[in-house]
Design a protein around this motif. Structure first.
Motif, PDB file in Angstrom:
ATOM      1  N   ASP A  44       0.884  -1.171   0.000  1.00  0.00           N
ATOM      2  CA  ASP A  44       0.000   0.000   0.000  1.00  0.00           C
ATOM      3  C   ASP A  44       0.919   1.218   0.000  1.00  0.00           C
ATOM      4  N   ALA A  45       1.080   1.814  -1.180  1.00  0.00           N
ATOM      5  CA  ALA A  45       2.072   2.871  -1.392  1.00  0.00           C
ATOM      6  C   ALA A  45       1.425   4.238  -1.243  1.00  0.00           C
ATOM      7  N   GLY A  46       1.856   4.980  -0.237  1.00  0.00           N
ATOM      8  CA  GLY A  46       1.170   6.222   0.102  1.00  0.00           C
ATOM      9  C   GLY A  46      -0.131   5.860   0.802  1.00  0.00           C
ATOM     10  N   CYS A  47       0.014   5.118   1.914  1.00  0.00           N
ATOM     11  CA  CYS A  47      -1.132   4.409   2.499  1.00  0.00           C
ATOM     12  C   CYS A  47      -2.106   5.295   3.254  1.00  0.00           C
ATOM     13  N   ASN A  96      11.103  -7.087  -8.152  1.00  0.00           N
ATOM     14  CA  ASN A  96      10.368  -8.368  -8.120  1.00  0.00           C
ATOM     15  C   ASN A  96       9.861  -8.732  -6.728  1.00  0.00           C
ATOM     16  N   LYS A  97       9.313  -7.775  -6.013  1.00  0.00           N
ATOM     17  CA  LYS A  97       8.968  -8.030  -4.610  1.00  0.00           C
ATOM     18  C   LYS A  97       7.471  -8.229  -4.367  1.00  0.00           C
ATOM     19  N   TYR A  98       6.625  -7.495  -5.093  1.00  0.00           N
ATOM     20  CA  TYR A  98       5.200  -7.470  -4.736  1.00  0.00           C
ATOM     21  C   TYR A  98       4.310  -8.100  -5.807  1.00  0.00           C
ATOM     22  N   ASP A  99       3.286  -8.832  -5.340  1.00  0.00           N
ATOM     23  CA  ASP A  99       2.268  -9.364  -6.254  1.00  0.00           C
ATOM     24  C   ASP A  99       1.309  -8.255  -6.688  1.00  0.00           C
ATOM     25  N   GLY A 100       1.134  -7.269  -5.823  1.00  0.00           N
ATOM     26  CA  GLY A 100       0.256  -6.146  -6.138  1.00  0.00           C
ATOM     27  C   GLY A 100       0.745  -4.885  -5.460  1.00  0.00           C
ATOM     28  N   ILE A 101       0.577  -3.745  -6.130  1.00  0.00           N
ATOM     29  CA  ILE A 101       0.880  -2.446  -5.507  1.00  0.00           C
ATOM     30  C   ILE A 101      -0.366  -1.578  -5.635  1.00  0.00           C
ATOM     31  N   TRP A 102      -0.771  -0.998  -4.528  1.00  0.00           N
ATOM     32  CA  TRP A 102      -2.001  -0.212  -4.432  1.00  0.00           C
ATOM     33  C   TRP A 102      -1.618   1.251  -4.219  1.00  0.00           C
ATOM     34  N   CYS A 103      -1.900   2.091  -5.206  1.00  0.00           N
ATOM     35  CA  CYS A 103      -1.588   3.529  -5.115  1.00  0.00           C
ATOM     36  C   CYS A 103      -2.898   4.307  -5.207  1.00  0.00           C
ATOM     37  N   CYS A 104      -3.645   4.277  -4.127  1.00  0.00           N
ATOM     38  CA  CYS A 104      -4.962   4.915  -4.123  1.00  0.00           C
ATOM     39  C   CYS A 104      -4.839   6.372  -3.697  1.00  0.00           C
ATOM     40  N   ALA A 105      -5.092   7.283  -4.633  1.00  0.00           N
ATOM     41  CA  ALA A 105      -5.056   8.723  -4.337  1.00  0.00           C
ATOM     42  C   ALA A 105      -3.718   9.145  -3.723  1.00  0.00           C
ATOM     43  N   SER A 106      -2.632   8.520  -4.167  1.00  0.00           N
ATOM     44  CA  SER A 106      -1.320   8.875  -3.612  1.00  0.00           C
ATOM     45  C   SER A 106      -0.345   9.397  -4.664  1.00  0.00           C
ATOM     46  N   LEU A 107      -0.370   8.810  -5.856  1.00  0.00           N
ATOM     47  CA  LEU A 107       0.517   9.289  -6.931  1.00  0.00           C
ATOM     48  C   LEU A 107       0.152  10.697  -7.397  1.00  0.00           C
ATOM     49  N   LEU A 108      -1.058  11.138  -7.060  1.00  0.00           N
ATOM     50  CA  LEU A 108      -1.515  12.458  -7.535  1.00  0.00           C
ATOM     51  C   LEU A 108      -0.727  13.603  -6.918  1.00  0.00           C
ATOM     52  N   HIS A 109       0.112  13.321  -5.914  1.00  0.00           N
ATOM     53  CA  HIS A 109       0.963  14.377  -5.353  1.00  0.00           C
ATOM     54  C   HIS A 109       2.388  14.345  -5.913  1.00  0.00           C
ATOM     55  N   LYS A 112       4.304  16.053 -12.164  1.00  0.00           N
ATOM     56  CA  LYS A 112       4.159  15.350 -13.443  1.00  0.00           C
ATOM     57  C   LYS A 112       5.497  14.951 -14.051  1.00  0.00           C
ATOM     58  N   VAL A 113       6.487  15.807 -13.920  1.00  0.00           N
ATOM     59  CA  VAL A 113       7.794  15.548 -14.519  1.00  0.00           C
ATOM     60  C   VAL A 113       8.483  14.341 -13.862  1.00  0.00           C
ATOM     61  N   GLU A 114       8.086  14.020 -12.630  1.00  0.00           N
ATOM     62  CA  GLU A 114       8.706  12.890 -11.917  1.00  0.00           C
ATOM     63  C   GLU A 114       7.926  11.591 -12.068  1.00  0.00           C
ATOM     64  N   LEU A 115       6.731  11.645 -12.642  1.00  0.00           N
ATOM     65  CA  LEU A 115       5.902  10.442 -12.750  1.00  0.00           C
ATOM     66  C   LEU A 115       6.540   9.320 -13.591  1.00  0.00           C
ATOM     67  N   PRO A 116       7.208   9.618 -14.731  1.00  0.00           N
ATOM     68  CA  PRO A 116       7.817   8.525 -15.497  1.00  0.00           C
ATOM     69  C   PRO A 116       8.794   7.700 -14.659  1.00  0.00           C
ATOM     70  N   GLN A 117       9.641   8.377 -13.904  1.00  0.00           N
ATOM     71  CA  GLN A 117      10.625   7.686 -13.065  1.00  0.00           C
ATOM     72  C   GLN A 117       9.922   6.881 -11.968  1.00  0.00           C
ATOM     73  N   VAL A 118       8.877   7.454 -11.388  1.00  0.00           N
ATOM     74  CA  VAL A 118       8.143   6.769 -10.318  1.00  0.00           C
ATOM     75  C   VAL A 118       7.442   5.518 -10.858  1.00  0.00           C
ATOM     76  N   PHE A 119       6.851   5.621 -12.040  1.00  0.00           N
ATOM     77  CA  PHE A 119       6.196   4.438 -12.622  1.00  0.00           C
ATOM     78  C   PHE A 119       7.219   3.329 -12.922  1.00  0.00           C
TER      79      PHE A 119
END
Length: 201
Positions: A44-47, A96-109, A112-119
């Motif tokens: 749960d990323a940005g939980c 290769n650590k997680y079966d699922g990553i949940w980014c609910c209303a967290s990546l929106l902060h 934009k210029v940093e989103l490619p690297q974060v993805f």
């Protein structure tokens, strides 16, 4: 996350946590969880309040969580009854650590210029065939609202970002309305993405 946005969350940790803890997320869980193996490991990323992490834990999944706000992470740790790390998306460094990553209303902060690297970091953290859920407020601008900075995305914006910068594949995109009282007019972009097995390490 900018210093300004982080300060907002540290100063309003309790009220923010309280306002989101009981929001009904069942429709989103129903999209995401069937794609995760039984007892799989979910990040749960940005939980935030750890509302979702707690639900996943109750369903028998292994759960890890982090939040950029120290004060929110402290509240989330108490609620989840396990350690919640204090870190940002930019500090996510695992493979290769997680079966699922949940980014609910967290990546929106994330600016934009940093989103490619974060993805890319999210892609790397997923196991092959792992699934990523993301949500953004619907739009195509960067803006400041109530002391926080937001990056809004629509389907075209997200598709371009994923196609040009990652090897993730979009499984599904859909819009939903905010589930919080008085927020029904706010529209969200939701998406499920997967990491293809064919990625060359």
């Amino acid at each position: 996350m900018t210093t300004k946005t982080l300060s907002y969350y540290n100063q309003n940790a309790q009220s923010f946590s309280d306002s989101t803890l009981n929001v009904d997320m069942s429709a989103l869980y129903a999209e995401f969880l069937p794609l995760i193996p039984k007892h799989g490991h979910i990040l749960d990323a940005g939980c935030g309040s750890a509302r979702d992490a707690m639900y996943f834990k109750q369903q028998g999944f292994t759960v890890s969580a982090f939040d950029a706000s120290e004060n929110i992470a402290k509240l989330a740790s108490n609620y989840l009854q396990q350690a919640v790390e204090v870190k940002t998306f930019q500090q996510l460094n695992c493979t290769n650590k997680y079966d699922g990553i949940w980014c609910c209303a967290s990546l929106l902060h994330v600016p934009k210029v940093e989103l490619p690297q974060v993805f890319l970091k999210l892609q790397n953290a997923l196991k092959p065939n792992g699934v990523l859920y993301v949500s953004f407020k619907y739009g195509d601008t960067e803006r400041v609202h109530n002391g926080r900075e937001f990056t809004d995305l629509n389907e075209d914006g997200l598709t371009a970002l994923i196609t040009h910068h990652t090897e993730l594949k979009i499984l599904k995109q859909w819009q939903s309305v905010d589930q919080r009282p008085e927020r029904e007019s706010e529209v969200w972009l939701n998406a499920l993405l997967t990491r293809s097995e064919l990625i060359n390490e």
